[in-house]
Design an enzyme around this catalytic site. Structure first.
Site, mmCIF file in Angstrom:
data_model
loop_
_atom_site.group_PDB
_atom_site.id
_atom_site.type_symbol
_atom_site.label_atom_id
_atom_site.label_comp_id
_atom_site.label_asym_id
_atom_site.label_seq_id
_atom_site.Cartn_x
_atom_site.Cartn_y
_atom_site.Cartn_z
ATOM 1 N N ASP A 12 55.982 -4.239 -18.376
ATOM 2 C CA ASP A 12 55.825 -4.000 -16.634
ATOM 3 C C ASP A 12 56.299 -6.089 -16.442
ATOM 4 O OD1 ASP A 12 54.719 -1.961 -16.280
ATOM 5 O OD2 ASP A 12 52.372 -2.472 -15.830
ATOM 6 N N ASP A 14 52.220 7.479 -9.678
ATOM 7 C CA ASP A 14 51.484 6.785 -9.308
ATOM 8 C C ASP A 14 49.902 7.431 -8.666
ATOM 9 O OD1 ASP A 14 52.101 4.858 -10.968
ATOM 10 O OD2 ASP A 14 52.715 3.586 -9.587
#
Length: 257
Positions: free
Chosen positions: A11, A130
């Site tokens: 990330d 998500d």
């Protein structure tokens, strides 16, 4: 049975790898190119590189970091974050990405999944979902969030998974926002429910805290691959330790020669 895959996830924010809990409280975890090399050499099956604030900040992904990472690694590289157009995908593939992960743009314009799959082939189109569990007991399930987990779309995650499969997604990257960064284990119910609904591979993300969690999501959760971040970045486990454990549990994995 096909070999299960271990996928370190980088990330990235402002050119650095970061990791948080439940999508917030981000902490620096290192240089993306250096970490990519480490995981490549350690026997990771693929790498996932996510520019986690690109969509929220309404800018394109950092192409130069992709170039530099792709030059150093020799395993498949999936890149996501801020992908808005077919041009974005073209540039990323030219920069060295093997697959792209799309999320917010797919929700805004579902036809984008069809267009991307038709132009570049479904083998390189990953749709990231998500998902966060709804708190309404009368309407159980998971909602789809976008813009780095900041916006609830109101879409049902299960229905959305089926839809993007029908539109040409080659893989699904399912992140449990409830479990993300907690190291308390993957959301097995979420992962298994989607994996049983679709014919394409499901990558499980969010919540790995030990090798047992990874084993559970690849068996009980029926995922084809496990995405890992904190566990690896902070040295709690290595790729080889995880794969050796899985081998002992009779889970097929690719081992370094």
């Amino acid at each position: 049975m096909l070999a299960k895959r271990i996928l370190p996830c980088l990330d990235v924010k402002a050119g650095r790898v970061v990791k948080g809990v439940n999508f917030v409280n981000l902490q620096d975890a290192g240089d993306p190119v250096e970490l990519a090399q480490v995981y490549n050499d350690a026997g990771a099956d693929e790498l996932v590189f996510l520019d986690i604030t690109a969509t929220h900040e309404d800018r394109n992904i950092i192409i130069d970091v992709v170039y530099r990472t792709a030059e150093q690694v020799f395993i498949p590289l999936t890149v996501g974050g801020g992908i808005q157009s077919l041009e974005n995908i073209k540039f990323l593939l030219r920069a060295g990405a093997d697959k792209v992960s799309i999320n917010s743009a797919a929700v805004r314009n579902p036809d984008f999944v069809n267009q991307a799959s038709e132009r570049f082939g479904n083998q390189c189109i990953v749709v990231a979902i998500d998902a966060r569990q709804r708190q309404d007991a009368s309407n159980p399930g998971w909602d789809v969030y976008v813009r780095g987990g900041r916006e609830n779309t109101g879409k049902d995650a299960l229905a959305w998974a089926k839809e993007v499969e029908s539109r040409g997604a080659g893989e699904l990257l399912i992140t449990s926002m409830d479990a993300d960064g907690t190291q308390a284990g993957y959301d097995l119910e979420l992962t298994r429910t989607i994996a049983e609904m679709v014919e394409i591979p499901v990558i499980a993300s969010g919540g790995a805290g030990n090798s047992t969690h990874i084993h559970q999501v690849l068996t009980e959760g029926k995922a084809e691959a496990a995405l890992l971040a904190s566990l690896l970045h902070y040295g709690q486990l290595t790729v080889s330790e995880i794969k050796n454990f899985l081998t002992q549990q009779q889970v097929p994995v690719r081992l370094l020669q």
